[in-house]
Enzyme design. Structure first.
Site, mmCIF file in Angstrom:
data_model
loop_
_atom_site.group_PDB
_atom_site.id
_atom_site.type_symbol
_atom_site.label_atom_id
_atom_site.label_comp_id
_atom_site.label_asym_id
_atom_site.label_seq_id
_atom_site.Cartn_x
_atom_site.Cartn_y
_atom_site.Cartn_z
ATOM 1 C CE1 TYR A 164 -3.138 2.662 0.269
ATOM 2 C CE2 TYR A 164 -4.190 2.256 2.225
ATOM 3 C CZ TYR A 164 -3.971 2.789 1.709
ATOM 4 O OH TYR A 164 -5.239 4.285 1.478
ATOM 5 C CE LYS A 197 -6.279 0.526 -0.666
ATOM 6 N NZ LYS A 197 -6.664 -0.017 0.762
#
Length: 311
Positions: free
Chosen positions: A138, A163
């Site tokens: 992320y 992400k």
């Protein structure tokens, strides 16, 4: 034979950490949250991540949440967990996730430190390699990668997704072109429906949806319209629902979590509105404004009736 790895795709569900008024974890509320996501057609569940207040959970609460969700989902969709923070906690959370039977984990950033690229690589590599579960990196806050660092991480077979919560479109364009379908590209920007059209053109086909916790059918309607090139419906949903909610979300830090719980409370889900400091609850006037938006949205875009199959 090696493990066939695949990142969750489509609209990703991120349940909250329901809390009782005294601050204790409410497992019945969590069960209702998961049931609602599954019944609404969400294709995966990410438990104890940002919306699930990972930063405020004890390791024991984390373990209880992960075990409860894995048991409840029972293989119907992939279950991912959140891991992150200091390296010792992150490695322990990865181990808990593996022992509980989760499918993988989303690696949230380390906190406080502004790390170098080799430091970030070592942090992420240690977590990714610590288990055989699938991992998603992320990018946000203190975890900002260069494309070279991300490419080096792609050598690890456990890594299945990236992400993005930063919004650097130059980086995203270069990374997608360089790495291609080696990773699943996931839009993790605040209220991702706001930016998904731009991400979609870059090759992102998956996103995390905050509003799916309370109006998942609208998130699904938006994504279907985007995929079909139905610009009229995309614009209408932006103007009537998505941008008005996003406007409230931007008014106070921490609304990324507390506004989700407010929306869930408004539609009748038994999760309460209690959050743990330093997150603060939604201001009364903002709660009422959100309530008005949702009432109008549900009037204009009612929840589809469930069809019952007759054998």
């Amino acid at each position: 034979m090696g493990i066939k790895r695949q990142s969750p795709t489509g609209i990703l569900g991120f349940p909250v950490a329901p809390l009782k008024e005294n601050g204790e974890l409410d497992l019945k509320g969590l069960e209702a949250n998961i049931d609602f996501l599954l019944e609404s057609g969400l294709q995966s569940v990410f438990v104890a991540c940002g919306a699930g207040e990972l930063h405020a959970l004890t390791q024991e609460e984390y373990k209880v949440m992960v075990e409860a969700v894995v048991k409840q989902v029972d293989g119907r969709v992939p279950v991912y967990t959140g891991v992150g923070g200091n390296i010792s906690h992150a490695l322990e959370q990865a181990e808990i996730s593996e022992e509980a039977g989760a499918d993988g984990y989303l690696i949230l950033p380390p906190y406080l430190i502004d790390p170098s690229q080799d430091g970030l690589y070592n942090y992420l590599k240690a977590i990714i390699e610590s288990t055989d579960l699938s991992a998603i990196v992320y990018q946000r806050d203190k975890c900002i990668l260069t494309k070279e660092t991300l490419l080096a991480l792609c050598e690890l077979p456990q890594l299945v997704g990236f992400k993005d919560g930063v919004g650097n479109m130059e980086f995203n364009t270069e990374a997608v072109q360089l790495i291609g379908d080696r990773l699943e590209w996931i839009n993790g920007m605040p209220l991702a429906e706001v930016t998904m059209a731009a991400y979609y053109n870059l090759g992102y086909r998956t996103y995390s949806s905050a509003i799916s916790n309370y109006i998942p059918h609208i998130s699904a309607k938006y994504f279907e319209a985007l995929q079909q090139g139905d610009g009229k419906t995309v614009r209408e949903l932006h103007e009537e629902v998505i941008l008005p909610i996003h406007s409230i979300r931007k008014r106070k830090e921490g609304y990324a979590v507390s506004l989700i719980k407010a929306g869930m409370n408004i539609v009748g889900l038994p999760v309460g509105t209690t959050v743990r400091p330093p997150i603060a609850p939604v201001e009364p006037e903002h709660y009422e404004e959100l309530k008005g938006i949702l009432e109008k949205a549900l009037e204009n875009y009612p929840v589809p009736e469930k069809t019952v199959e007759v054998s």
